[in-house]
Design a protein around this motif. Structure first.
Motif, short mmCIF file in Angstrom:
data_model
loop_
_atom_site.label_atom_id
_atom_site.label_comp_id
_atom_site.label_asym_id
_atom_site.label_seq_id
_atom_site.Cartn_x
_atom_site.Cartn_y
_atom_site.Cartn_z
N PRO A 227 -16.57 -35.38 -5.70
CA PRO A 227 -17.87 -36.05 -5.54
C PRO A 227 -19.35 -35.16 -5.40
N HIS A 228 -19.43 -34.33 -4.86
CA HIS A 228 -20.03 -33.31 -4.46
C HIS A 228 -20.30 -32.24 -6.08
N ARG A 229 -20.98 -32.24 -6.86
CA ARG A 229 -21.35 -31.95 -7.87
C ARG A 229 -22.02 -30.87 -7.45
N HIS A 230 -21.92 -29.13 -8.61
CA HIS A 230 -22.94 -28.86 -8.91
C HIS A 230 -23.50 -28.96 -10.57
N ARG A 231 -25.03 -28.14 -10.12
CA ARG A 231 -25.71 -28.50 -11.53
C ARG A 231 -25.34 -27.64 -12.33
N ASP A 232 -24.76 -25.82 -11.85
CA ASP A 232 -24.65 -25.48 -13.33
C ASP A 232 -22.79 -25.16 -12.83
N ASP A 233 -22.44 -26.42 -12.29
CA ASP A 233 -20.62 -25.99 -12.48
C ASP A 233 -20.47 -26.21 -14.59
N PRO A 234 -19.35 -24.95 -14.80
CA PRO A 234 -19.84 -24.91 -16.53
C PRO A 234 -18.65 -26.37 -17.00
N ARG A 235 -18.38 -26.73 -16.13
CA ARG A 235 -17.40 -27.82 -16.62
C ARG A 235 -18.66 -29.30 -16.78
N LEU A 236 -19.68 -28.96 -15.73
CA LEU A 236 -20.78 -30.13 -16.00
C LEU A 236 -21.61 -30.09 -16.86
N LEU A 237 -21.72 -29.03 -17.36
CA LEU A 237 -22.96 -28.31 -18.60
C LEU A 237 -21.71 -28.93 -19.40
N ALA A 238 -20.42 -28.52 -20.21
CA ALA A 238 -19.85 -28.95 -21.12
C ALA A 238 -19.71 -30.64 -21.62
N LEU A 239 -19.79 -31.41 -20.17
CA LEU A 239 -20.06 -32.79 -20.47
C LEU A 239 -21.19 -32.87 -21.25
N ARG A 240 -22.26 -32.07 -20.47
CA ARG A 240 -23.54 -32.94 -20.63
C ARG A 240 -24.41 -32.49 -22.12
N ARG A 241 -23.78 -31.64 -22.85
CA ARG A 241 -23.60 -31.09 -24.58
C ARG A 241 -22.74 -32.33 -24.55
N ASP A 242 -21.75 -32.40 -24.49
CA ASP A 242 -21.09 -33.31 -25.20
C ASP A 242 -21.58 -34.73 -25.20
N ILE A 243 -22.51 -34.60 -24.54
CA ILE A 243 -23.49 -36.79 -24.18
C ILE A 243 -24.30 -36.02 -25.21
N LEU A 244 -25.33 -35.00 -25.41
CA LEU A 244 -26.13 -34.75 -26.34
C LEU A 244 -26.38 -34.46 -27.90
N VAL A 245 -24.88 -34.58 -28.11
CA VAL A 245 -24.42 -34.41 -29.14
C VAL A 245 -24.39 -36.41 -29.63
N GLN A 246 -23.31 -36.76 -28.96
CA GLN A 246 -23.50 -37.95 -28.83
C GLN A 246 -24.97 -38.57 -29.43
N LEU A 247 -25.77 -38.67 -28.39
CA LEU A 247 -27.07 -39.15 -28.27
C LEU A 247 -27.82 -38.63 -29.67
N GLY A 248 -27.05 -37.92 -30.75
CA GLY A 248 -28.02 -37.34 -31.34
C GLY A 248 -28.87 -36.48 -31.11
N HIS A 249 -28.90 -35.66 -30.24
CA HIS A 249 -29.45 -34.31 -30.05
C HIS A 249 -28.56 -33.49 -29.70
N SER A 250 -27.86 -32.57 -30.80
CA SER A 250 -27.19 -31.41 -30.80
C SER A 250 -27.76 -30.65 -31.21
N ALA A 251 -29.48 -30.49 -31.88
CA ALA A 251 -29.95 -29.32 -32.15
C ALA A 251 -30.81 -29.74 -30.85
N ASP A 252 -30.52 -29.90 -29.92
CA ASP A 252 -31.77 -29.31 -28.88
C ASP A 252 -30.84 -28.65 -28.25
N TRP A 253 -29.65 -28.81 -28.02
CA TRP A 253 -28.46 -28.09 -27.28
C TRP A 253 -29.34 -26.15 -27.07
#
Length: 253
Positions: A227-253
């Motif tokens: 529940p208490h997550r850190h913005r620089d957690d590598p797992r969170l950053l990887a999920l962020r990249r995956d979601i941006l790709v699904q949203l059509g923003h792969s070039a913005d990562w």
């Protein structure tokens, strides 16, 4: 406030849209989704894709053109006290104090309970501001008052339509932590629309990603992080990249 039994939802084959200028505009296309009691689900997708429309259907403010929405197995046919909506704007009544705004729902329902009102105000950190008027509150304080107004009715499902979207960045961080704390302490089910991928990753146990309008579900991710997550957690950053790709923003990562 009483102990809450969180609400579960079942959405099956939801189609919806609007007639504008004599032409039908589809908004939601074959949305099927099951939300377990106690989940915190974030909805992500392009602006105008239909996320807020879906919240209105769940709240019972509109009826889908086709498909079914069940709350604990019972069809939703209109608004109910078990499903409370919190909007982007606090929508506080300027002629009522903080206490008066928080008590509004109970007053209308004839369920006056001053102790519950005071407890809700204290719960969101506004103790000492009970007599303040809306124009005397900061943006964050006004949203806290709106949150107290929602929580005092003991919702089993809290529906959040970009409730932090207009707050400054520091106040938004504080309110994110408050929402997470209240969800964990109270145990209600939460569904939140946000355009902030990081916010969704910090708060939600699950993220549903929608396509451009008419919205279809293109991603459904369980966020298996503490529940208490850190913005620089590598797992969170990887999920962020995956979601941006699904949203059509792969070039913005």
């Amino acid at each position: 406030m009483v102990s809450i039994r969180p609400l579960g939802l079942q959405l099956a084959h939801i189609d919806h849209g609007y007639t504008i200028g004599g032409a039908f505009t589809p908004v939601l296309d074959e949305i099927s989704l099951t939300i377990a009691p106690g989940e915190f689900v974030a909805l992500l997708g392009p602006s105008g894709c239909g996320k807020s429309t879906l919240l209105r259907l769940i709240a019972g403010l509109e009826t889908p053109r086709s498909g079914t929405i069940l709350a604990d197995g019972i069809s939703i046919t209109g608004p109910g006290p078990d499903r409370i909506v919190m909007f982007q704007d606090p929508t506080l009544y300027p002629w009522r104090t903080v206490r008066g705004n928080v008590a509004l729902g109970r007053d209308i329902a004839g369920r006056k309970d001053p102790e519950a009102v005071e407890a809700a105000i204290e719960l969101v950190g506004l103790k000492g501001f009970e007599r303040a008027w809306p124009h005397q509150l900061s943006g964050g304080m006004a949203q806290r008052a709106a949150l107290a107004r929602a929580l005092v009715n003991d919702p089993r499902l809290l529906i959040l339509d970009e409730p932090l979207g207009k707050l400054d960045s520091l106040t938004r961080l504080t309110m994110q932590a408050e929402l997470l704390r209240l969800w964990r302490d109270r145990g209600f089910t939460a569904i939140m629309v946000t355009h902030d991928v990081e916010e969704a990753l910090l708060l939600a146990t699950r993220i549903v990603v929608f396509s451009p309008r008419p919205a279809r579900i293109v991603g459904d991710l369980t966020i298996d992080l503490p529940p208490h997550r850190h913005r620089d957690d590598p797992r969170l950053l990887a999920l962020r990249r995956d979601i941006l790709v699904q949203l059509g923003h792969s070039a913005d990562w």
